[in-house]
Motif scaffolding. Structure first.
Motif, PDB file in Angstrom:
ATOM      1  N   ALA A  56       0.842  -1.199   0.000  1.00 35.65           N
ATOM      2  CA  ALA A  56       0.000   0.000   0.000  1.00 35.65           C
ATOM      3  C   ALA A  56       0.877   1.248   0.000  1.00 35.65           C
ATOM      4  O   ALA A  56       1.908   1.289   0.679  1.00 35.65           O
ATOM      5  N   PRO A  57       0.501   2.282  -0.768  1.00 33.12           N
ATOM      6  CA  PRO A  57       1.299   3.515  -0.774  1.00 33.12           C
ATOM      7  C   PRO A  57       1.257   4.215   0.576  1.00 33.12           C
ATOM      8  O   PRO A  57       0.286   4.104   1.338  1.00 33.12           O
ATOM      9  N   ILE A  58       2.317   4.958   0.867  1.00 34.74           N
ATOM     10  CA  ILE A  58       2.452   5.682   2.129  1.00 34.74           C
ATOM     11  C   ILE A  58       2.095   7.145   1.905  1.00 34.74           C
ATOM     12  O   ILE A  58       2.459   7.736   0.889  1.00 34.74           O
ATOM     13  N   THR A  59       1.355   7.724   2.831  1.00 36.33           N
ATOM     14  CA  THR A  59       1.105   9.167   2.788  1.00 36.33           C
ATOM     15  C   THR A  59       2.251   9.861   3.515  1.00 36.33           C
ATOM     16  O   THR A  59       2.519   9.588   4.675  1.00 36.33           O
ATOM     17  N   LEU A  60       2.924  10.762   2.808  1.00 38.22           N
ATOM     18  CA  LEU A  60       4.181  11.309   3.300  1.00 38.22           C
ATOM     19  C   LEU A  60       4.200  12.825   3.189  1.00 38.22           C
ATOM     20  O   LEU A  60       3.720  13.397   2.205  1.00 38.22           O
ATOM     21  N   SER A  61       4.762  13.467   4.197  1.00 36.79           N
ATOM     22  CA  SER A  61       5.006  14.907   4.150  1.00 36.79           C
ATOM     23  C   SER A  61       6.337  15.185   4.846  1.00 36.79           C
ATOM     24  O   SER A  61       6.469  14.991   6.054  1.00 36.79           O
ATOM     25  N   SER A  62       7.315  15.615   4.070  1.00 33.72           N
ATOM     26  CA  SER A  62       8.618  15.929   4.649  1.00 33.72           C
ATOM     27  C   SER A  62       8.566  17.207   5.473  1.00 33.72           C
ATOM     28  O   SER A  62       9.313  17.370   6.441  1.00 33.72           O
ATOM     29  N   ALA A  63       7.661  18.139   5.098  1.00 29.44           N
ATOM     30  CA  ALA A  63       7.575  19.417   5.801  1.00 29.44           C
ATOM     31  C   ALA A  63       7.041  19.247   7.220  1.00 29.44           C
ATOM     32  O   ALA A  63       7.487  19.933   8.149  1.00 29.44           O
ATOM     33  N   THR A  64       6.076  18.342   7.404  1.00 28.00           N
ATOM     34  CA  THR A  64       5.479  18.129   8.726  1.00 28.00           C
ATOM     35  C   THR A  64       5.935  16.823   9.378  1.00 28.00           C
ATOM     36  O   THR A  64       5.416  16.460  10.431  1.00 28.00           O
ATOM     37  N   ASN A  65       6.891  16.120   8.731  1.00 30.05           N
ATOM     38  CA  ASN A  65       7.405  14.842   9.231  1.00 30.05           C
ATOM     39  C   ASN A  65       6.328  13.770   9.343  1.00 30.05           C
ATOM     40  O   ASN A  65       6.422  12.868  10.191  1.00 30.05           O
ATOM     41  N   THR A  66       5.318  13.852   8.513  1.00 27.54           N
ATOM     42  CA  THR A  66       4.257  12.855   8.521  1.00 27.54           C
ATOM     43  C   THR A  66       4.758  11.560   7.882  1.00 27.54           C
ATOM     44  O   THR A  66       5.127  11.548   6.698  1.00 27.54           O
ATOM     45  N   HIS A  67       4.770  10.483   8.648  1.00 30.29           N
ATOM     46  CA  HIS A  67       5.151   9.137   8.187  1.00 30.29           C
ATOM     47  C   HIS A  67       6.562   9.080   7.595  1.00 30.29           C
ATOM     48  O   HIS A  67       6.856   8.188   6.786  1.00 30.29           O
ATOM     49  N   VAL A  68       7.424  10.006   7.988  1.00 29.27           N
ATOM     50  CA  VAL A  68       8.819   9.956   7.514  1.00 29.27           C
ATOM     51  C   VAL A  68       9.540   8.762   8.131  1.00 29.27           C
ATOM     52  O   VAL A  68      10.235   8.006   7.433  1.00 29.27           O
ATOM     53  N   VAL A  69       9.384   8.567   9.431  1.00 35.66           N
ATOM     54  CA  VAL A  69      10.040   7.448  10.110  1.00 35.66           C
ATOM     55  C   VAL A  69       9.530   6.126   9.561  1.00 35.66           C
ATOM     56  O   VAL A  69      10.313   5.178   9.332  1.00 35.66           O
ATOM     57  N   GLU A  70       8.226   6.021   9.309  1.00 28.94           N
ATOM     58  CA  GLU A  70       7.663   4.780   8.766  1.00 28.94           C
ATOM     59  C   GLU A  70       8.233   4.478   7.386  1.00 28.94           C
ATOM     60  O   GLU A  70       8.507   3.319   7.045  1.00 28.94           O
ATOM     61  N   THR A  71       8.437   5.520   6.590  1.00 27.87           N
ATOM     62  CA  THR A  71       9.015   5.322   5.256  1.00 27.87           C
ATOM     63  C   THR A  71      10.444   4.814   5.353  1.00 27.87           C
ATOM     64  O   THR A  71      10.848   3.897   4.624  1.00 27.87           O
ATOM     65  N   LEU A  72      11.229   5.393   6.269  1.00 32.27           N
ATOM     66  CA  LEU A  72      12.609   4.947   6.438  1.00 32.27           C
ATOM     67  C   LEU A  72      12.660   3.505   6.934  1.00 32.27           C
ATOM     68  O   LEU A  72      13.530   2.727   6.504  1.00 32.27           O
ATOM     69  N   ARG A  73      11.745   3.132   7.809  1.00 28.87           N
ATOM     70  CA  ARG A  73      11.728   1.750   8.306  1.00 28.87           C
ATOM     71  C   ARG A  73      11.370   0.769   7.186  1.00 28.87           C
ATOM     72  O   ARG A  73      11.925  -0.342   7.109  1.00 28.87           O
ATOM     73  N   ALA A  74      10.440   1.173   6.312  1.00 27.88           N
ATOM     74  CA  ALA A  74      10.082   0.307   5.188  1.00 27.88           C
ATOM     75  C   ALA A  74      11.265   0.127   4.238  1.00 27.88           C
ATOM     76  O   ALA A  74      11.523  -0.981   3.748  1.00 27.88           O
ATOM     77  N   LEU A  75      12.009   1.211   3.998  1.00 31.53           N
ATOM     78  CA  LEU A  75      13.202   1.113   3.154  1.00 31.53           C
ATOM     79  C   LEU A  75      14.247   0.199   3.795  1.00 31.53           C
ATOM     80  O   LEU A  75      14.839  -0.656   3.125  1.00 31.53           O
ATOM     81  N   GLN A  76      14.484   0.380   5.093  1.00 30.77           N
ATOM     82  CA  GLN A  76      15.474  -0.430   5.792  1.00 30.77           C
ATOM     83  C   GLN A  76      15.097  -1.905   5.770  1.00 30.77           C
ATOM     84  O   GLN A  76      15.966  -2.786   5.637  1.00 30.77           O
ATOM     85  N   GLN A  77      13.809  -2.196   5.875  1.00 28.41           N
ATOM     86  CA  GLN A  77      13.361  -3.586   5.860  1.00 28.41           C
ATOM     87  C   GLN A  77      13.690  -4.255   4.528  1.00 28.41           C
ATOM     88  O   GLN A  77      14.196  -5.388   4.486  1.00 28.41           O
ATOM     89  N   VAL A  78      13.424  -3.545   3.426  1.00 26.43           N
ATOM     90  CA  VAL A  78      13.723  -4.115   2.101  1.00 26.43           C
ATOM     91  C   VAL A  78      15.226  -4.255   1.906  1.00 26.43           C
ATOM     92  O   VAL A  78      15.715  -5.239   1.340  1.00 26.43           O
ATOM     93  N   ILE A  79      15.990  -3.272   2.385  1.00 24.34           N
ATOM     94  CA  ILE A  79      17.456  -3.336   2.258  1.00 24.34           C
ATOM     95  C   ILE A  79      18.005  -4.532   3.026  1.00 24.34           C
ATOM     96  O   ILE A  79      18.879  -5.255   2.529  1.00 24.34           O
ATOM     97  N   ASP A  80      17.479  -4.772   4.230  1.00 19.07           N
ATOM     98  CA  ASP A  80      17.942  -5.914   5.026  1.00 19.07           C
ATOM     99  C   ASP A  80      17.638  -7.235   4.324  1.00 19.07           C
ATOM    100  O   ASP A  80      18.456  -8.167   4.336  1.00 19.07           O
ATOM    101  N   LEU A  81      16.448  -7.338   3.720  1.00 15.90           N
ATOM    102  CA  LEU A  81      16.097  -8.564   3.000  1.00 15.90           C
ATOM    103  C   LEU A  81      17.025  -8.780   1.809  1.00 15.90           C
ATOM    104  O   LEU A  81      17.417  -9.915   1.512  1.00 15.90           O
ATOM    105  N   ALA A  82      17.384  -7.691   1.129  1.00 19.23           N
ATOM    106  CA  ALA A  82      18.272  -7.813  -0.023  1.00 19.23           C
ATOM    107  C   ALA A  82      19.690  -8.184   0.378  1.00 19.23           C
ATOM    108  O   ALA A  82      20.418  -8.808  -0.395  1.00 19.23           O
ATOM    109  N   LYS A  83      20.088  -7.822   1.603  1.00 14.58           N
ATOM    110  CA  LYS A  83      21.454  -8.113   2.049  1.00 14.58           C
ATOM    111  C   LYS A  83      21.611  -9.523   2.606  1.00 14.58           C
ATOM    112  O   LYS A  83      22.735  -9.997   2.776  1.00 14.58           O
ATOM    113  N   GLU A  84      20.501 -10.196   2.915  1.00 18.75           N
ATOM    114  CA  GLU A  84      20.591 -11.525   3.524  1.00 18.75           C
ATOM    115  C   GLU A  84      21.371 -12.522   2.671  1.00 18.75           C
ATOM    116  O   GLU A  84      22.229 -13.244   3.193  1.00 18.75           O
TER     117      GLU A  84
END
Length: 356
Positions: free
Chosen positions: A315-343
């Motif tokens: 599902a797409p993420i609703t994001l706002s860099s100006a108000t920090n809306t779901h910024v942390v959640e977006t970074l966690r989703a990126l990190q999760q995919v990166i970790d899976l790719a590094k396994e």
């Protein structure tokens, strides 16, 4: 520092030193004989991947590089010194092509990697080398071999864990500036970003490298806008963060436009893992946001990356860099995919290090 990701240069390895014709002429030695030394070997041209570089700007104002010639041989059996090697220092992620810009010579992805591009010529033999029982006073020596000359292309593809893609003014540079210490140019007009940028993202005690490339428009693979050659910088990324402007005309069409350019570019980008975010949600009302989300979900379902059987699109993420809306959640989703790719890489490293 200006950014340069492609350079054409001319290289030439060193010629070998010539051999020497010489004879011993000492007062109390009746039959001196030949004592001409061999010439030294010419220097090689070597490419080395070093730390601290992220551009090929060093090759913008100097395009000719020649290694040192070997020293000629001398009398008294003195061999010439070897010519010094010429080392081309390049950043990690540099590919080296022949003059046709298609034939790959080397791909330097790790710090410390070295490759010899052109070997120096061998030094010539001096006349002492040709002395035999029937020819005790040879008067010949070999010239040194000529070095190798060639024209090569250096092409840099930045090494990053995640890459930002999207249409111009989708909020990519703003997001990079929010989550890292990078300071990209930010303005309210298209094509603010003219060259790729890198930033180190730190979140939850982890860190990864995020790359921002200039925006794509429809027809970029045909050269429209800034073209699609900057897509080469996300070929090595493990995941792409696709930003769609919530304040745009049609989120679904914007998504399909960028996906079409990825497919036209090729190189496996269309199959790379992707996280989609509807950015700048703080600039629209709730009704517009819902409409744009519905459009985006339909577009992802019809034009998104191929999924395995039974797998549902993320599902797409609703994001706002100006108000920090779901910024942390977006970074966690990126990190999760990166970790899976590094396994797989971690497993391969463990198997390689294992000893019975």
């Amino acid at each position: 520092m200006k950014f340069l990701d492609q350079a054409k240069i001319y290289i030439r390895s060193g010629n070998g030193g010539a051999g020497c014709v010489s004879f011993r002429r000492e007062k109390f030695i009746e039959f001196g004989g030949p004592d001409g030394g061999d010439g030294g070997r010419g220097g090689d041209v070597v490419a080395e991947c070093v730390q601290g570089l992220n551009t090929l700007i060093d090759y913008r104002f100097q395009q000719h590089f020649k290694a040192q010639t070997g020293v000629h041989g001398m009398g008294k059996n003195r061999a010439g010194a070897r010519g010094a090697d010429l080392v081309l220092k390049v950043p990690a992620g540099t590919q080296i092509f022949e003059e046709d810009n298609e034939t790959l010579i080397a791909d330097l992805t790790e710090i410390g990697q070295r490759v010899v591009l052109a070997k120096g010529g061998n030094g010539g033999f001096g006349n002492a080398h040709f002395q035999t029982s029937t020819n005790q006073a040879p008067r010949r020596a070999n010239p040194g071999q000529l070095g190798i000359e060639m024209t090569i292309w250096l092409r840099l593809k930045l090494i990053a864990d995640a890459g930002l893609i999207g249409l111009p003014n989708a909020g990519k540079s703003t997001f990079l500036a929010t989550v890292s210490a990078a300071k990209p140019k930010i303005a309210d007009y298209p094509f603010t970003t003219l060259h790729p940028g890198l930033g180190v993202v730190r979140n939850d005690g982890r860190e990864f490298v995020l790359a921002d490339i200039p925006g794509l428009i429809e027809g970029a693979h045909e050269g429209l806008g800034l073209g699609d050659r900057f897509l080469g910088h996300i070929e090595r990324c493990r995941v792409m963060l696709h930003l769609i402007d919530a304040a745009g005309d049609h989120a679904g069409k914007a998504y399909k436009t960028v996906r079409g350019e990825l497919e036209a570019y090729g190189q496996g980008l269309e199959a790379k893992p992707e996280i989609v975010a509807l950015s700048r949600v703080d600039t629209v009302d709730a009704e517009t946001l819902k409409k744009q989300m519905d459009r985006l979900k339909r577009a992802i379902k019809s034009s998104g990356p191929a999924l395995e059987d039974g797998e549902k699109p993320r599902a797409p993420i609703t994001l706002s860099s100006a108000t920090n809306t779901h910024v942390v959640e977006t970074l966690r989703a990126l990190q999760q995919v990166i970790d899976l790719a590094k396994e797989p890489e971690k497993r391969a490293a463990v198997e390689q290090d294992w000893r019975p």
